[in-house]
Enzyme design. Sequence first.
Site, PDB file in Angstrom:
ATOM      1  CE1 TYR A  45     -47.130 -54.353  22.264  1.00 45.02           C
ATOM      2  CE2 TYR A  45     -45.610 -56.198  22.158  1.00 45.02           C
ATOM      3  CZ  TYR A  45     -45.914 -54.923  22.581  1.00 45.02           C
ATOM      4  OH  TYR A  45     -44.997 -54.204  23.319  1.00 45.02           O
ATOM      5  N   GLY A 100     -40.149 -58.333  23.389  1.00 40.24           N
ATOM      6  CA  GLY A 100     -40.795 -58.313  24.696  1.00 40.24           C
ATOM      7  C   GLY A 100     -42.154 -58.975  24.731  1.00 40.24           C
ATOM      8  CB  SER A 129     -37.074 -58.267  26.046  1.00 36.75           C
ATOM      9  OG  SER A 129     -37.795 -57.109  26.425  1.00 36.75           O
ATOM     10  CD  GLN A 151     -34.535 -54.336  25.689  1.00 32.17           C
ATOM     11  OE1 GLN A 151     -35.323 -55.236  25.938  1.00 32.17           O
ATOM     12  NE2 GLN A 151     -34.826 -53.057  25.898  1.00 32.17           N
ATOM     13  CE1 TYR A 153     -37.491 -50.924  25.174  1.00 31.46           C
ATOM     14  CE2 TYR A 153     -38.625 -52.868  25.973  1.00 31.46           C
ATOM     15  CZ  TYR A 153     -38.251 -52.034  24.936  1.00 31.46           C
ATOM     16  OH  TYR A 153     -38.637 -52.329  23.652  1.00 31.46           O
ATOM     17  CB  THR A 179     -33.978 -50.375  23.901  1.00 34.71           C
ATOM     18  OG1 THR A 179     -33.528 -51.706  23.661  1.00 34.71           O
ATOM     19  CG2 THR A 179     -34.890 -49.930  22.782  1.00 34.71           C
ATOM     20  CE  LYS A 260     -33.116 -53.577  19.527  1.00 34.50           C
ATOM     21  NZ  LYS A 260     -34.480 -53.159  19.443  1.00 34.50           N
ATOM     22  CG  HIS A 284     -38.239 -50.788  18.477  1.00 37.57           C
ATOM     23  ND1 HIS A 284     -37.597 -50.477  19.644  1.00 37.57           N
ATOM     24  CD2 HIS A 284     -39.190 -51.675  18.830  1.00 37.57           C
ATOM     25  CE1 HIS A 284     -38.148 -51.134  20.660  1.00 37.57           C
ATOM     26  NE2 HIS A 284     -39.124 -51.883  20.181  1.00 37.57           N
ATOM     27  CG  ASP A 314     -32.955 -55.102  15.002  1.00 37.69           C
ATOM     28  OD1 ASP A 314     -33.466 -54.045  14.583  1.00 37.69           O
ATOM     29  OD2 ASP A 314     -33.069 -55.444  16.195  1.00 37.69           O
ATOM     30  NE  ARG A 318     -39.652 -59.453   7.889  1.00 38.31           N
ATOM     31  CZ  ARG A 318     -39.275 -58.809   8.993  1.00 38.31           C
ATOM     32  NH1 ARG A 318     -38.197 -59.173   9.673  1.00 38.31           N
ATOM     33  NH2 ARG A 318     -39.968 -57.795   9.467  1.00 38.31           N
ATOM     34  NE  ARG A 338     -43.028 -57.124  13.410  1.00 38.90           N
ATOM     35  CZ  ARG A 338     -42.491 -55.911  13.311  1.00 38.90           C
ATOM     36  NH1 ARG A 338     -41.333 -55.729  12.703  1.00 38.90           N
ATOM     37  NH2 ARG A 338     -43.112 -54.856  13.831  1.00 38.90           N
TER      38      ARG A 338
HETATM   39  C1  LIG Z   1     -43.418 -57.731  19.153  1.00 40.38           C
HETATM   40  C2  LIG Z   1     -42.096 -57.065  19.277  1.00 40.38           C
HETATM   41  C3  LIG Z   1     -41.611 -56.757  20.538  1.00 40.38           C
HETATM   42  C4  LIG Z   1     -40.371 -56.135  20.673  1.00 40.38           C
HETATM   43  N1  LIG Z   1     -39.869 -55.915  21.922  1.00 40.38           N
HETATM   44  C5  LIG Z   1     -38.656 -55.334  22.074  1.00 40.38           C
HETATM   45  C6  LIG Z   1     -38.077 -55.195  23.347  1.00 40.38           C
HETATM   46  O1  LIG Z   1     -38.618 -55.645  24.340  1.00 40.38           O
HETATM   47  N2  LIG Z   1     -36.900 -54.552  23.428  1.00 40.38           N
HETATM   48  C7  LIG Z   1     -36.249 -54.051  22.331  1.00 40.38           C
HETATM   49  O2  LIG Z   1     -35.183 -53.455  22.446  1.00 40.38           O
HETATM   50  N3  LIG Z   1     -36.766 -54.219  21.088  1.00 40.38           N
HETATM   51  C8  LIG Z   1     -37.938 -54.870  20.945  1.00 40.38           C
HETATM   52  N4  LIG Z   1     -38.439 -55.081  19.694  1.00 40.38           N
HETATM   53  C9  LIG Z   1     -37.641 -54.685  18.521  1.00 40.38           C
HETATM   54  C10 LIG Z   1     -36.703 -55.814  18.084  1.00 40.38           C
HETATM   55  O3  LIG Z   1     -35.642 -55.963  18.982  1.00 40.38           O
HETATM   56  C11 LIG Z   1     -36.114 -55.548  16.697  1.00 40.38           C
HETATM   57  O4  LIG Z   1     -35.515 -54.276  16.705  1.00 40.38           O
HETATM   58  C12 LIG Z   1     -37.180 -55.627  15.604  1.00 40.38           C
HETATM   59  O5  LIG Z   1     -37.986 -56.760  15.822  1.00 40.38           O
HETATM   60  C13 LIG Z   1     -36.541 -55.719  14.231  1.00 40.38           C
HETATM   61  O6  LIG Z   1     -37.537 -55.663  13.244  1.00 40.38           O
HETATM   62  P1  LIG Z   1     -38.078 -56.952  12.455  1.00 40.38           P
HETATM   63  O7  LIG Z   1     -38.639 -57.882  13.477  1.00 40.38           O
HETATM   64  O8  LIG Z   1     -39.166 -56.432  11.578  1.00 40.38           O
HETATM   65  O9  LIG Z   1     -36.923 -57.518  11.706  1.00 40.38           O
HETATM   66  C14 LIG Z   1     -39.649 -55.759  19.535  1.00 40.38           C
HETATM   67  C15 LIG Z   1     -40.132 -56.103  18.262  1.00 40.38           C
HETATM   68  C16 LIG Z   1     -41.323 -56.769  18.136  1.00 40.38           C
HETATM   69  C17 LIG Z   1     -41.785 -57.177  16.767  1.00 40.38           C
END
Ligand SMILES: Cc1cc2nc3c(=O)[nH]c(=O)nc-3n(C[C@H](O)[C@H](O)[C@H](O)COP(=O)(O)O)c2cc1C
Length: 386
Positions: A45, A100, A129, A151, A153, A179, A260, A284, A314, A318, A338
């Site tokens: 996930y 999340g 989140s 944030q 949803y 978002t 977002k 995302h 975002d 990295r 991440r």
């Molecule tokens: C496992 C996971 C869960 C995420 N959950 C949310 C979330 O709950 N709300 C949200 O707006 N974005 C969520 N995102 C997106 C992140 O906010 C962000 O846009 C994204 O991680 C950026 O990409 P990167 O991690 O590859 O740099 C999630 C990303 C990941 C990897």
Amino acid sequence: MPHYGDYQHEIYFGGLLGRVPSLPVDFATLEARAAAALAPSVLSYLQGGCGDELTQRRNASAFEDWGMIPRMMVDCSVRDLSIELLGMTLPNPLFMAPIGINGICTQDGHGDLAAARASEMAGVPFMASTLSNDPLEAVAQAMGAQPGFFQLYTPKDEALARSLVSRAEAAGYKAIVVTLDTWVTGWRPRDLNSANFPQLRGAVLANYTSDPAFCATLAKPPQEDGAAVVGQWAATFGRVLTWDDLPWLRSLTSLPLILKGICHPDDARRAIDGGADAIYCSNHGGRQANGGIAAIDMLPGVVAAAGSIPVLFDSGVRSGTDVVKALALGARAVGVGRPYAYGLALGGAEGAAHVLRCILAEADLLMAVNGYPTIAAVRAAGAQRR
Ligand SMILES: Cc1cc2nc3c(=O)[nH]c(=O)nc-3n(C[C@H](O)[C@H](O)[C@H](O)COP(=O)(O)O)c2cc1C
């Protein structure tokens, strides 16, 4: 004057005493270590994305297409990484993107609290989140004095939306981040192959089970009927938002509103016309749509359209070098996703804080070496396609 780059002194001097960092300072090793440590269901996930994950890979690799030209004979012995954002002066331009699944990244199931503590340790704001294993009030408390963002949803149930936002206001969050790209989940083969979706297994729903408006829709208290909680969550998650909903979203809060998921300049303009206080350019992390265009390549167009309105960014960040490139392309603040979650998985709050410190140190030292003493200088220097 202390600088973020001093973290490398700490590490090198530790080496003189026989200490090496318990966690790696680079992303590739960090990810490999986290992949070995995490339960397969959490890993798929967290690490996985949409479709064949082309967008996810491009998000990161596209940073390689951008470069910056160093300037010499500039005194960078004092650097200032501070930014102005939504009426706040923040000491650096980093923030922790909402994730999340933070809650189950740590073994104790309180990864959101650990992320909040990491935010305070590293001095990097956390976007909490909606999907969380601890209620947003407890997460806010764990941030201490560090400002944070909530944030949203947006649920279908308007009373629940209002309730979540007013709870976030009461808890002291500094902005509401809505978002836009996740009213439905993108096609994620890794999770589909293992038929695993954490929320449907009851994970990360604490903001719902602690909410009076949500609980009012249940026949029994949430702790007495977990299946009903999941069913009701699935029924209300993911309101389809259109531009017609923007006045309603705006009316939910007097806090700054950040949208977002905006990648197109026209959408940025429309969001600003509708009262958004900041634009958050993100795809995302390639988890929702597998369109193939890296988020960093869409940033300059969004920045140009946003004018004086701040653009957060975002997706694919990295390293500290990536952060400086995003700033050079006009981002006001840059989100880490991440990488900090891998830090959480490996070392809890300290692990995530270490990851953030490494990114800040690299950014600071790059600015020092490149002759950019301030973020304004980074922006003025810009970045060019290789
Ligand atoms: C496992 C996971 C869960 C995420 N959950 C949310 C979330 O709950 N709300 C949200 O707006 N974005 C969520 N995102 C997106 C992140 O906010 C962000 O846009 C994204 O991680 C950026 O990409 P990167 O991690 O590859 O740099 C999630 C990303 C990941 C990897």
